[in-house]
Each structure stands twice: as C-alpha cells, then as structure tokens.
Design a protein around this motif. Structure first.
Motif, short mmCIF file in Angstrom:
data_model
loop_
_atom_site.label_atom_id
_atom_site.label_comp_id
_atom_site.label_asym_id
_atom_site.label_seq_id
_atom_site.Cartn_x
_atom_site.Cartn_y
_atom_site.Cartn_z
N ALA A 95 -38.08 16.78 3.48
CA ALA A 95 -39.02 15.91 2.79
C ALA A 95 -38.80 14.49 3.26
CB ALA A 95 -38.85 16.01 1.28
N ASN A 96 -39.87 13.70 3.29
CA ASN A 96 -39.79 12.31 3.74
C ASN A 96 -39.61 11.32 2.61
OD1 ASN A 96 -42.07 13.72 5.71
ND2 ASN A 96 -40.59 12.48 6.83
N VAL A 97 -40.05 11.69 1.40
CA VAL A 97 -40.08 10.75 0.29
C VAL A 97 -40.02 11.54 -1.01
CG1 VAL A 97 -42.61 10.77 0.26
CG2 VAL A 97 -41.40 8.82 -0.74
N VAL A 98 -39.47 10.93 -2.05
CA VAL A 98 -39.52 11.50 -3.40
C VAL A 98 -40.61 10.78 -4.18
CG1 VAL A 98 -38.27 11.93 -5.54
CG2 VAL A 98 -37.04 12.00 -3.36
N ILE A 99 -41.48 11.55 -4.82
CA ILE A 99 -42.52 10.98 -5.68
C ILE A 99 -42.44 11.68 -7.03
CG2 ILE A 99 -44.98 10.57 -6.03
CD1 ILE A 99 -45.35 10.70 -3.01
N SER A 100 -42.33 10.91 -8.09
CA SER A 100 -42.22 11.47 -9.43
C SER A 100 -43.18 10.75 -10.37
CB SER A 100 -40.78 11.31 -9.95
OG SER A 100 -40.63 11.87 -11.24
N ALA A 129 -35.46 20.22 -14.97
CA ALA A 129 -36.50 20.04 -13.97
C ALA A 129 -36.07 20.72 -12.69
CB ALA A 129 -36.76 18.55 -13.71
N THR A 130 -37.05 20.99 -11.84
CA THR A 130 -36.77 21.50 -10.50
C THR A 130 -37.58 20.68 -9.51
OG1 THR A 130 -36.64 23.50 -9.13
CG2 THR A 130 -38.62 23.24 -10.50
N LEU A 131 -37.40 20.95 -8.23
CA LEU A 131 -38.10 20.20 -7.20
C LEU A 131 -39.08 21.10 -6.45
CD1 LEU A 131 -35.16 18.12 -5.66
CD2 LEU A 131 -36.97 17.28 -7.16
N THR A 132 -40.19 20.52 -6.07
CA THR A 132 -41.17 21.23 -5.25
C THR A 132 -41.61 20.32 -4.12
OG1 THR A 132 -43.22 22.51 -5.31
CG2 THR A 132 -43.16 20.48 -6.60
N LEU A 133 -42.30 20.86 -3.14
CA LEU A 133 -42.74 20.10 -1.97
C LEU A 133 -44.26 20.03 -1.94
CD1 LEU A 133 -40.39 21.71 0.72
CD2 LEU A 133 -40.06 19.53 -0.45
N VAL A 134 -44.79 18.87 -1.53
CA VAL A 134 -46.23 18.67 -1.44
C VAL A 134 -46.56 17.97 -0.13
CG1 VAL A 134 -48.25 17.55 -2.45
CG2 VAL A 134 -46.53 18.57 -3.95
N ASN A 135 -47.53 18.50 0.59
CA ASN A 135 -48.03 17.89 1.82
C ASN A 135 -48.89 16.68 1.46
OD1 ASN A 135 -49.55 17.30 4.20
ND2 ASN A 135 -49.29 19.40 4.92
N LEU A 136 -48.55 15.50 2.00
CA LEU A 136 -49.28 14.27 1.69
C LEU A 136 -50.45 14.01 2.63
CD1 LEU A 136 -46.33 11.85 0.82
CD2 LEU A 136 -47.85 13.07 -0.76
N SER A 190 -49.63 8.31 -0.62
CA SER A 190 -49.87 8.72 0.76
C SER A 190 -50.46 7.57 1.57
CB SER A 190 -50.82 9.93 0.78
OG SER A 190 -51.19 10.26 2.09
N GLY A 191 -51.48 6.91 1.03
CA GLY A 191 -52.09 5.78 1.73
C GLY A 191 -51.13 4.61 1.87
N THR A 192 -50.30 4.39 0.86
CA THR A 192 -49.28 3.33 0.94
C THR A 192 -48.33 3.59 2.11
OG1 THR A 192 -49.38 2.90 -1.44
CG2 THR A 192 -47.36 2.25 -0.30
N LEU A 193 -47.91 4.84 2.25
CA LEU A 193 -47.01 5.19 3.35
C LEU A 193 -47.69 5.04 4.70
CD1 LEU A 193 -45.34 8.29 1.66
CD2 LEU A 193 -44.24 6.11 2.20
N ARG A 194 -48.97 5.39 4.79
CA ARG A 194 -49.71 5.19 6.04
C ARG A 194 -49.72 3.71 6.43
NH1 ARG A 194 -53.49 8.13 8.59
NH2 ARG A 194 -54.75 6.23 8.82
N LEU A 204 -49.81 -0.58 -1.73
CA LEU A 204 -50.39 0.26 -2.77
C LEU A 204 -51.65 -0.39 -3.35
CD1 LEU A 204 -49.32 2.78 -5.00
CD2 LEU A 204 -49.78 0.74 -6.35
N LEU A 205 -51.60 -1.69 -3.61
CA LEU A 205 -52.78 -2.37 -4.16
C LEU A 205 -53.93 -2.36 -3.16
CD1 LEU A 205 -51.08 -5.41 -5.93
CD2 LEU A 205 -51.99 -3.34 -6.98
N GLN A 206 -53.63 -2.48 -1.88
CA GLN A 206 -54.67 -2.40 -0.85
C GLN A 206 -55.29 -1.00 -0.81
OE1 GLN A 206 -52.49 -3.53 2.63
NE2 GLN A 206 -52.53 -5.73 2.16
N GLU A 207 -54.44 0.01 -0.93
CA GLU A 207 -54.94 1.39 -0.91
C GLU A 207 -55.80 1.69 -2.13
OE1 GLU A 207 -55.44 5.17 0.81
OE2 GLU A 207 -54.68 3.27 1.61
N LEU A 208 -55.40 1.18 -3.29
CA LEU A 208 -56.20 1.36 -4.50
C LEU A 208 -57.57 0.71 -4.35
CD1 LEU A 208 -56.56 2.22 -7.45
CD2 LEU A 208 -55.39 0.10 -8.13
N ALA A 209 -57.61 -0.49 -3.80
CA ALA A 209 -58.89 -1.18 -3.59
C ALA A 209 -59.77 -0.40 -2.63
CB ALA A 209 -58.65 -2.59 -3.07
#
Length: 494
Positions: free
Chosen positions: A405-410, A333-340, A295-299, A473-478
C-alpha cells in the motif's frame, strides 16, 4: 465479547491486552511511535479572563474515572514473554499529563501544526497511563487549542469517539460529575510473577479455545467469499474482477521509503454539506468522495515530486469490526486495500472507479467481519514482533520490495453536535495518526458538527512540507465541485 479479567490476591483487577492491541506495543520503535491523536481549536467564551490550561487540568482531574484509558497503565510480564496487562494507576500526575504550550509570535496555523508534529514524534512513557495532552495558546486567531494523544494499544478510532464523550460537553456549562466517578481505592503494589503468569495463561487458553471453536465458521465464510459475489449485486466474475483491482502491489513513490521519527502535520476543514451534495450528485457514498479527494490530492502532490506513476496507488483503509453498542476501549478494526485509480486524470471517472472498488472491498470485509480475529494468544509474540520491528526499517526490505500500500486513509464518523471544553466551543477537530516504514503518509478524516477535518500525518523524510497536501486537497475539491455542477443542474430539472 468475552473479557479476560483476573482478580489478584491484592484486590487489584488486571485486564489482558488483546493480541491486536499488544501488536501496537511491540511494533513501536523510536522511528515509528504507535499513538494516535487529535488537535482541537476552541473559541473562548465572550469576556473570558481565566487560565484555560488551569481550567482544563481541573476538568481532567474531575473526569479521570469516566474513561478507563485515562487511569490504566501497563504491568509488563517478566522478560516480556507475553503481552503485559492493564492495571489501575492511582497516582495520576496531571502536571505531566496536561502540558502547557505558548506559540511564539505571531502564532500562525503553520506554527500550530509544526508544534503538534513535534509532540507527535515523541514516545509516550510506558510507566504511566498511555496518554498526554498539551493546552496551546498564543494563536494569532485569538483561539486556544489542545492536542491529545493516546497509544493505539488503548483504543481505535471509534473508541476515540467514545473517549471524547468523557472529555467534552454538549453545552457551554460543564456537566455535573457523579460522586461515584471519583478515585478508586489505592492498590500501589505491583502484581507478582505468579499473578502475571496466571493472567497470561488464562488469556491464551481462552484464545486457543476460541480459535478452535471458530475454525468451522472461518472455513464456511472463506468458501462463501470465494464462490459468492461479495454482496455487490454483481456476478461472481464481476465481483472478483473488482476485488482483483485492489489486491495488487502499488508503485514506488517518494512516500514509500524507510522513515525516521521526525513528523509533519497539516490540517484543513471543509463543509460536510459540500461533500454530501457531491455524493448525492454522483450516486456515491460520503467515503467515496473522501477517497477521490485523497486520490486527486496525491496526483497533484506527486506531479511536483517525481511524477504521477502509471500504475495506480493503493490505499490501506481501516474497517471497523465494532458491534453496535460495544463501548470497550480497545482496537476492534481490520485493514483492507482500495485502488485509488490515480492514473485517471478526470476526477469524475476516477470517482466512479473508486466507488466500485471500495464497494467491493467493503462488502468483503462486512461478510468476513464475524471471523476476523481481534485477539489471539500472545506468549512469545512480544519477542517476535519486537525483533521484526527493529529489523524491518534497517534491512532494506522497504526499498527492495514494491509497496503493498502507498498510503493509509481512514474515515472516522465523529460527533455531529458542537462540543465544549471548560466552557469553550470547539470549532475544529483534526485527527493525527501513525506512519510506518514504507508508508510515510497517513490521511485520517473526522466529521464534526457540520465539517470534515482532514489530518495529514507525515514522516518528514517522505513529505518535507505537508501543507502542500492540504493545499492540493482544496484545489481538488474545487475541481470536483466545478465538474459536478452540470450534473447537479440536470438532477434538479427531473
């Protein structure tokens, strides 16, 4: 899980594709290849003076029969009136399946990622078993790598982990392969029309019977889901509110456009212990930490490409339906949606919101998994799905409709012990996956031997430079780690 096999008059075994696996075949176009893949980096043994490509090809030849996906190929139905069936291919051309690629000097990580992205854009040959690999040398680091891709009609993420058990060893010395794992007797004849039609009818009759038998269970489950709490320990009103956050369209972003077949890829590994510590500090699950980092990476990325939408981005996430001990090589498997909750700047507040939203959706999927079909009748389905796939990218629907959905995350749990190939130790395990019209970014995450490998698979028209995502992503992790330190000190003093 009932399997549908037909023994032909030629002595050949044919296995029907499930409805879900067949859909991955029929939805494939030049713009939307439907294979998944992995990129592996290896440290060669000290003093190694051999030919890694030749060693890998030799090892693959000995292990072909350890995993059915390596020797099965498709036998199409006449006029494609139903799903094809799997048959054994007794003439595996390893010169085709195991390629050799040398990176141009200087052999950087960026060059490796770009080379893999190019290979990931190429369709697999359906007249052969649906896999291919490339052994890659010339890396600046002195390492070697290989890229392995397989069609999603063959397996899902969890089945991919099973496949890795056949490809890799847990010690530098390759394990002995039993003689019984050698080639089967050859059956070069192609199944006839009657045999193929019988296979399709047998499969579909079984699926119709299964659907009718399960209708009462489906109705009972739906009533429970609509009237229950979703297993979250909250009241029905609270649970429905959390679920409602997930069931809404996402905002339009540069990621959500019609795509071409050109791909991009970026990879980054982070210490698994770091993510686990963050999960403990925030009383969250490891998957919640993965989601908040994405989520932070996308922001960060969207802040530089059109701005952060006021409306939160929605991720679609695969949820495994595989039962414990199930080792079938097919999609379960199936797909579900999650608000980021990308509208929230504070990563800690965003984590809490994601934790609640993801927990509600996972509870829903777990309660419903017993009645979610992974197979269904297929007669006539290929015509319908192929027509829809050809129409969807050209019709303007993607641009006219808001994205579901805007993105797939697995997030796929992987092996937690070091693995070896031809004596070389694997240091990194990065997954690649599928992007689609309207969803030009797929973030797939694989844990391996104390690391978490993030793979960013992109459509080039949606994300011209995928390495901006891995850097973000590395910036968000930090940032999340820095904001979590006071909470960590407080917890240690209790």
């Amino acid at each position: 899980m009932k399997r549908y096999w037909l023994i032909t008059s030629l002595g050949r075994q044919m296995k029907s594709l499930s409805g879900v696996d067949g859909a991955f075949l029929h939805l494939e176009t030049n713009e939307t290849p439907m294979h998944v893949a992995s990129l592996h980096a290896f440290d060669l043994p000290a003093g190694y003076a051999g030919d890694f490509h030749a060693d890998i090809k030799r090892q693959m030849r000995r292990r072909l029969r350890l995993a059915p996906v390596l020797t099965r190929k498709l036998a199409p139905m006449p006029l494609q009136f139903a799903n094809p069936v799997w048959i054994e291919d007794d003439e595996i051309d390893l010169d085709y399946h195991v390629q050799h690629l040398t990176l141009p000097s200087p052999g950087t990580q960026a060059q490796l990622e770009d080379g893999v992205a190019h290979m990931h854009s190429q369709l697999l040959d359906r007249s052969r078993p649906l896999w291919r690999m490339a052994v890659i040398d010339g890396l600046q680091s002195g390492q070697v790598a290989y890229y392995f891709k397989v069609h999603h009609a063959v397996l899902d993420g969890q089945a991919g982990v099973l496949l890795s058990q056949a490809l890799f060893d847990v010690t530098p010395k390759p394990r002995a392969i039993p003689r019984g794992a050698g080639p089967h007797a050859a059956h070069p004849e192609h199944p006839g029309l009657a045999e193929l039609a019988a296979a399709a009818l047998k499969h579909d009759v079984g699926q119709y019977i299964k659907l009718v038998r399960h209708l009462p269970d489906v109705a009972k489950t739906l009533v429970g889901l609509l009237g229950g709490t979703g297993g979250t320990g909250s009241t029905p009103g609270q649970a429905n509110g959390r679920l409602g956050q997930n069931f809404s369209f996402g905002p339009k972003t540069p990621l959500n456009v019609p795509i071409t077949g050109e791909r991009g890829f970026a990879a980054v590994s982070v210490p698994l212990d770091t993510l686990k510590r963050l999960a403990v500090v925030h009383e969250a699950k490891l998957n919640d930490i993965v989601l908040v980092l994405c989520s932070g990476t996308l922001r960060r990325y969207l802040a530089q490409h059109g701005g952060i939408p006021r409306k939160p981005l929605i991720a679609t996430m695969p949820v495994s339906l595989r039962q414990a001990g199930n080792t079938e090589y097919r999609t379960q498997a199936t797909l579900t949606l999650v608000n980021l909750h990308t509208q929230m700047a504070d990563p800690v507040k965003r984590l809490r919101a994601i934790r609640d939203a993801a927990g509600a959706m996972k509870a829903l999927a777990q309660r419903a998994k017993g009645v979610i079909p992974t197979d269904f009748p297929s007669i006539g389905v290929p015509w319908v799905l192929q027509g829809l796939a050809a129409l969807y990218g050209r019709s303007g629907i993607v641009e006219a409709m808001p994205p579901l959905a805007n993105v797939v995350i697995s997030n796929v749990p992987g092996p937690q012990v070091p693995l070896y190939a031809a004596g070389a130790r694997m240091t990194d395990y990065w997954p690649l996956s599928i992007v689609e019209h309207g969803i030009g970014l797929n973030i797939t995450v694989m844990s391996y031997a104390g690391t978490m490998g993030f793979g960013f698979t992109t459509a080039h028209v949606a994300v011209p430079d995928p390495r901006q995502l891995s850097a973000a992503l590395l910036q968000e992790l930090a940032d999340l780690t820095a904001r979590s330190r006071p909470a960590a000190r407080t917890s240690r003093t209790r």
